[in-house]
Scaffold this motif. Sequence first.
Motif, short mmCIF file in Angstrom:
data_model
loop_
_atom_site.label_atom_id
_atom_site.label_comp_id
_atom_site.label_asym_id
_atom_site.label_seq_id
_atom_site.Cartn_x
_atom_site.Cartn_y
_atom_site.Cartn_z
N ASP A 17 0.80 -1.22 0.00
CA ASP A 17 0.00 0.00 0.00
C ASP A 17 0.84 1.27 0.00
O ASP A 17 0.32 2.35 -0.31
CB ASP A 17 -0.97 0.00 1.18
N GLU A 20 5.36 3.05 -4.35
CA GLU A 20 5.14 4.16 -5.28
C GLU A 20 4.69 3.69 -6.66
O GLU A 20 3.83 4.32 -7.27
CB GLU A 20 6.41 5.00 -5.40
N ASN A 23 1.10 2.66 -6.45
CA ASN A 23 0.26 3.85 -6.30
C ASN A 23 0.11 4.58 -7.64
O ASN A 23 -0.95 5.14 -7.93
CB ASN A 23 0.84 4.79 -5.25
N LYS A 50 -4.47 -1.19 -3.99
CA LYS A 50 -4.30 -1.41 -2.55
C LYS A 50 -4.83 -2.79 -2.18
O LYS A 50 -5.77 -3.29 -2.80
CB LYS A 50 -5.05 -0.36 -1.72
#
Length: 129
Positions: A17, A20, A23, A50
């Motif tokens: 989570d 980078e 994300n 996630k």
Amino acid sequence: MTIAADQWSTHFKETNDTNEELNAHGKFFTCSYLLDMETKKFLIQTHAGKIEKITIDPDPLDHYQFAIRASADTWRKFSQPTPPPMYHGIWAASFKRDMKLEGDLLVLMQNLRCITTQLELLRVVGVPV
């Protein structure tokens, strides 16, 4: 040294989570899959890059879209910081080792970049087998 499955799942989720790359690229990375490590199984449920939930040793009727299965020894070698030859990725391990890819492989291929990144996190957190 083997870490406990619940500690591993917490550490794996936190590492995922805060990654980078996941994300940045995980906006559409939503699926559920099984990591079968011979002595332990983990149902990983992701949403938008996630991890929503990790179920340790799920029930046989728990739903997942695809499974990645291998012996505990293969997972231990796969998760080394510098894996030996033919343990460096799921394709190499499935062609030359005992790793098996099962289920809806279209979902795996649609999410291949994120799955690859997520599995490479095993080189950071290790495996619980």
